[in-house]
Write an enzyme that holds these catalytic residues in place. Structure first.
Site, mmCIF file in Angstrom:
data_model
loop_
_atom_site.group_PDB
_atom_site.id
_atom_site.type_symbol
_atom_site.label_atom_id
_atom_site.label_comp_id
_atom_site.label_asym_id
_atom_site.label_seq_id
_atom_site.Cartn_x
_atom_site.Cartn_y
_atom_site.Cartn_z
ATOM 1 N N GLU A 64 0.650 -1.213 -0.102
ATOM 2 C CA GLU A 64 -0.047 -0.047 -0.090
ATOM 3 C C GLU A 64 0.783 1.450 -0.061
ATOM 4 O OE1 GLU A 64 -0.486 -2.550 1.832
ATOM 5 O OE2 GLU A 64 -2.699 -3.170 1.536
ATOM 6 N N HIS A 133 -10.813 -4.183 9.871
ATOM 7 C CA HIS A 133 -11.570 -4.086 8.658
ATOM 8 C C HIS A 133 -12.920 -3.094 8.534
ATOM 9 C CE1 HIS A 133 -8.668 -7.362 7.572
ATOM 10 N NE2 HIS A 133 -9.086 -7.187 6.117
#
Ligand SMILES: Cc1ncc(C[n+]2csc(CCOP(=O)(O)OP(=O)(O)O)c2C)c(N)n1
Ligand SMILES: Cc1ncc(C[n+]2csc(CCOP(=O)(O)OP(=O)(O)O)c2C)c(N)n1
Ligand SMILES: [Mg+2]
Ligand SMILES: [Mg+2]
Lengths: 332, 344, 344, 332
Positions: A64, A133
């Site tokens: 990322e 998440h």
């Protein structure tokens, strides 16, 4: 341009916006994890790789920070990347590039470059995916000058704001609530934009203003219907952009209704409602207030896995109903 | 000067170092000029700092001039670089003007960043320098992104990505080299290994003997060069740039060098010995080494060298004067450049 | 069962695989039991998910059982592991009870995380399992930190750090391996390479042919094993653990394996062929391979194997019942465990 | 324990706290970049490596994400790391470990572990270090349940809060303003703690409350002196802890003075002042307010290099004076 109105889901609307951008501008490309043949973790990119090829719909390694940095570098040198984080939580890995580089590059270089970068962040709870998440981290980015931050609440706005973001010369961060992806709504065909920085009044009302973001707009509309049956008439402002905030629309609404409830899913402390409240409290609307400014945000807790606990830590329709009732009837 | 020809170099191709075969006397003279320019620029900046004309901090690359020049020499002017906190040399090597650099250090509107960036963000986008970076390894993925642009736009550009030995332990290094390799992007990674990341030696911070050894982990060539030898650096850079331009992907060059000064203005130099520093200064100074080669291969004699030096002195003095005379930004303009001003 | 002796294994040391020399029949039988337990646990979880008894998502390690068991077999019970989103197998291999695991999946207070964590955070700290992790590579530095603790506390513990092939492209991998190496920490890095990070094959994501090739960049041994062969995995793990315990530092083991199921519950399996999946299932199933070795080396016959299976069936059924019968957390207790409750 | 009062600088006070912690608890160790022989970028660790050895004062590679993760892992397994970021800006590289792991680990594991981790962040502008080395990012972490976040404003508190943080079973984040390091103040010898979660009234006053953090406490005290000469009597609340906030002290002060100005260096939008303002606006203190709640925060801009520009984007003493004057005299 055809503006016939069809119903699309929120995720179809985003996909259509990306397709239009890819079609009309050779500088646009998509980059993210599993956005190619997999179609994206939430199936938002869908079959775009088949239509536009793997050179423009790029599956990247699980990197990322590096990926975000590549997008920054590409944006600085003539491209218009649309970068997908698989979950907004993974922005934690890329804050360096988002905040130190993308947001500040133009400023640090005295205006000699711009960074026309779009980043998409599937966010929020409600999917049983637990604490790592399910976060709503948009307030972090709204705290960062140099970025623009949007939270579309409808399929129409998701498409129009994404197309506006792609045209914008500066980095635009889009937070998409995962539970909205399957929500349907009217979406015009072809190219159109929704202006970044403009809130939308979703419902006119007299008695109190709700300023809501993202999925809380939908929940607030439901709450407003219930409240209407009790004779309480709520105005709902969908903030849409949280940086820069549409001060005028919020303040005018509060001046009219004299009461304000801010509703958002993120952790209450320092979530966007804190800014809205503070902005109103220091504005001319302060003198119009007939009640304290109230906030309904997420609990001061990570998101739990257990589904009942999970629901209990974010505002639900009955919480909004109760919040407005207390505000209007002076119960605290 | 004009009488010094390339003939000597041409008659002994085997023993003659790369640079003396590849570049004209004019070009080599300009390399020397730029080496001086870097050194005198930094000495000037240091001096201005001491006198309180410059605030903040700065990281001097004195001792590393051959590396900056050698890497940039084979580049075309529209090729791009990303640089580091120790980026003055890269900036000059890529063609920046020292007057606008001083102006930036003095915080003036005529500076490259209009006084907003200072030393750590010095850039010259017009010359393809996408900027120094205050974040160690922060420029590495950006360079790879610029290379991705070049590949997508098929514009033939190559991107040089400068970073230090300390940066090679950042995750951004790893992620970036991997992506550059799998997509065969036109980027050259240049690790200027000056032995230390701030106070921490590579031996203490890094699990491999040479940074270049890490190239294998990304299936790209790893090349070690003497970073104080201009020609050696230029040769490695040239090969890597050509490879990148042919579409064969990235190379990792480790340029072994040394910084004469402390890490920044607040360094007490406790982590290295005076002997070590002196050895590099006295026996391995890149400018002295290059000068002696220029003499050896008949490119410049003492007078020619003196002429170059003198021209640099004047350039520096003029540049400082330009910076002093330039206007300060208006404090009312603090919010300029935060966002792009949209045409109304 | 009792009649099957180790004698056969002992008579042919050269041709007998490591595990059949190193472990007793009882131990080997327990390995088989745990392999079944992992598989049946995951099948049970899958089934419960389909019936709506479990929400959220889950990542099944069916097909990777030998890797989890082989790695954990040489560990002592107070050695530690960090695990991944695909962590049920590691959890069982490290000694967890399936009843408390099911309870966790059902969101119950009797679950290992009291219903707060679910599949992605399954842990059993009492057995040294510091937890699965929802962040790819998130557990890698944590494992190295635990190893730093072990070294500082001189308690002789070794830490196993599980992660996937996809995780090896994260910066955290790089930074962690480097630090583990320079400080010679007692940690073993285990990359379970199942060929894909979600939909992205290692060939498309990773610039090296084998993840183990990256070990050289950190000056540690890199070992490749057939992750579907219990004995091969146990042998590599045993050597790496001994090395770590001797204070010689980390090893990177690449355990090549395959997941039979999709990445998670939302996978349409578009990125791999049915042939590939079938080949792994039919020819390289780790349980079938281990069973045939158990037979070959005279540890268990068909009846013995059947007995193990039956005991696992019962254990799973009981565990699911336990989970169903357990109480849900009180929604008023949502803020429990956010902070440590201080004794008043 | 000797509590004679000497003057120490803020950085000496921190160093002393670390020395006491290292001496008294074998689980404590320090980890960071150049904290050994270099003594730390701001010389806060100084010669501790000589006193405690390089096994307990650990120079790490430039690997913020990994280093933070090592500290989390060590804290989970019986150690008490004190981790130094060289600049708070580099927290952007480690948010994953701080936010997804350290803050949530205990919760995700149902209370089976705790993470007694201290992280120190040299923060703020004023050193000419430009946009990537001058940020004030504390509000991000104060938005994260599971963390505690403190901002000591005096040498006394720097020592006492750090010692409290080391004893705390949960992760504590300490933001230290770089310009405070050389500020002197009385610091008792030996071990003492300042409680996390308690604000301190630095100055009693009648006419208005300033809630300030970190260096803004010092600036507010100077402003208060000037205002006193004009007959305006300001109460100054030093928040000290920004997560959890000492609600009671703030609200009681506002009820008394009826006016509130929040002063902080971070970007105004969504900085801690937003939370303070919103907290007061939804509290019983709302009914006591005689003026809008005002905030004085940093400009919506990255920190510029030029020193005059740099000063202009963060609140200075005259800004505070003007802010209070307007609040009290009703000028807006
Ligand atoms: C992410 C990050 N961490 C730490 C620093 C502080 N810092 C600035 S330069 C430096 C040393 C860098 O070493 P190296 O990469 O070898 O470059 P050199 O200074 O030797 O040229 C450090 C630790 C920083 N600027 N960014
Ligand atoms: C930082 C981060 N990025 C992305 C994801 C989403 N994600 C979860 S598992 C996964 C694939 C991981 O692949 P690998 O490491 O090979 O493990 P495997 O699933 O094959 O066991 C991805 C992309 C994540 N959880 N965390
Ligand atoms: Mg270095
Ligand atoms: Mg995998």
């Amino acid at each position: 341009m055809n503006s016939a109105v069809r119903e699309l889901t929120y995720s179809q609307a985003i996909q259509e916006a990306m397709a239009i951008a890819l079609e009309s501008d050779p500088r646009v490309f998509l980059m993210g994890e599993d956005i190619g043949v997999y179609g994206g973790a939430f199936q938002v990119t869908g079959d775009l790789v088949e239509r536009f090829g793997s050179d423009r719909v790029i599956d990247m390694p699980i990197s990322e920070l590096g990926g975000a940095g590549l997008a920054v570098g590409a944006a600085m040198t003539g491209m218009r990347p649309i970068f997908e984080f698989q979950f907004s939580d993974f922005a934690t890995l890329a804050m360096e590039q988002i905040v130190n580089q993308a947001a500040k590059m133009r400023f640090m270089l005295g205006g000699e470059v711009s960074v026309p970068l779009v980043m998409r962040f599937p966010a929020g709870s409600g999917t049983g995916a637990a604490a790592q998440h399910s976060q709503s981290l948009e307030a972090w980015l709204a705290h960062v000058p140099g970025l623009k931050v949007i939270q579309p609440a409808t399929p129409h706005d998701a498409k129009g704001l994404l197309l506006a973001a792609v045209q914008d010369p500066d980095p635009v961060m889009i937070f998409e609530h995962k539970l909205l992806y399957k929500v349907k709504g009217p979406v015009p065909e072809g190219h159109y934009t929704v202006p970044i920085g403009k809130a939308e009044i979703r419902r006119m009302g007299r008695d109190a203003t709700i300023v809501a973001t993202s999925i809380m707009v939908q929940k607030s509309l439901k709450a407003a219907e219930i409240l209407q049956t009790e004779g309480i008439d709520v105005e709902i402002v969908d903030l849409r952009t949280i940086r820069p905030i549409d001060r005028e629309t919020v303040i005018n609404s509060v001046k009219k209704t004299t009461r304000l409830l801010c509703v958002y899913e993120a952790v209450k402390t320092l979530g966007i409602g804190a800014e809205i409240s503070a902005m109103v409290a220091e504005s001319e609307a302060f003198d119009y207030l007939d009640a304290p400014i109230m906030r309904l945000g997420g609990a001061d807790s990570p998101i739990p896995y257990n589904p009942e606990l999970e629901k209990s830590v974010v505002p639900q329709v009955p919480d909004i109903v109760a919040g407005i009732r207390n505000l209007v009837q002076g119960r605290r | 000067m004009k009488n010094e020809s390339k003939s000597k170099a041409k008659s002994e191709p085997a023993n003659v170092p790369f640079a003396f075969r590849a570049y004209s006397p004019e070009q080599l003279r300009d390399v020397l000029r730029k080496m001086y320019l870097i050194r005198r620029f930094e000495e000037g900046a240091e001096d201005s700092y001491t006198r309180g004309l410059i605030h903040g901090t700065m990281h001097l690359s004195i001792g590393q001039e051959a590396s900056a020049l050698g890497i940039c020499m084979p580049l075309k002017s529209d090729d791009q670089i990303t640089s580091t906190h120790r980026g003055h040399g890269h900036c000059i090597a890529k063609g920046a003007q020292v007057d606008r650099m001083f102006a930036e250090f003095f915080g003036k509107t005529t500076g490259y960043c209009k006084g907003r960036g200072g030393s750590m963000h010095i850039a010259d986008v017009s010359q393809g320098n996408l900027g120094a970076n205050g974040i160690v390894a922060g420029g590495i993925p950006i360079a790879v992104g610029a290379a991705l642009s070049a590949k997508m736009q098929k514009n033939g550009k190559v991107v040089i990505c400068f970073f230090g030995d300390g940066a090679n332990n950042e995750g951004a290094f790893h992620e970036s080299l991997n992506m550059a390799s799998i997509w065969k992007l036109p980027v050259v990674f240049v690790c200027e290994n000056n032995g230390y990341g701030m106070s921490t030696s590579t031996a203490r911070s890094t699990a491999v003997a040479n940074i270049a050894d890490r190239a294998a982990g990304y299936s790209m060539p790893g090349v070690i060069v003497d970073g104080n030898n201009f020609s050696a650096v230029a040769e490695a850079s040239s090969a890597a740039i050509e490879r990148a331009r042919r579409g064969e992907g990235p190379t990792l060059i480790e340029s072994k060098t040394y910084r004469h000064r402390g890490h920044s203005k607040s360094d007490r130099n406790r982590y290295r010995t005076k002997e070590e520093i002196d050895e590099w200064k006295e026996l391995r100074d890149p400018i002295a080494l290059f000068e002696s080669e220029l003499r050896q291969f008949g490119i410049l004699n003492d007078a020619g060298i003196e002429e170059v030096r003198a021209s640099v002195e004047k350039e520096i003095a003029d540049a400082i004067q330009f910076a002093k005379d330039s206007p300060m930004p208006n404090t009312g303009a603090a919010l300029d450049y935060v966002y792009t001003e949209l045409p109304q």
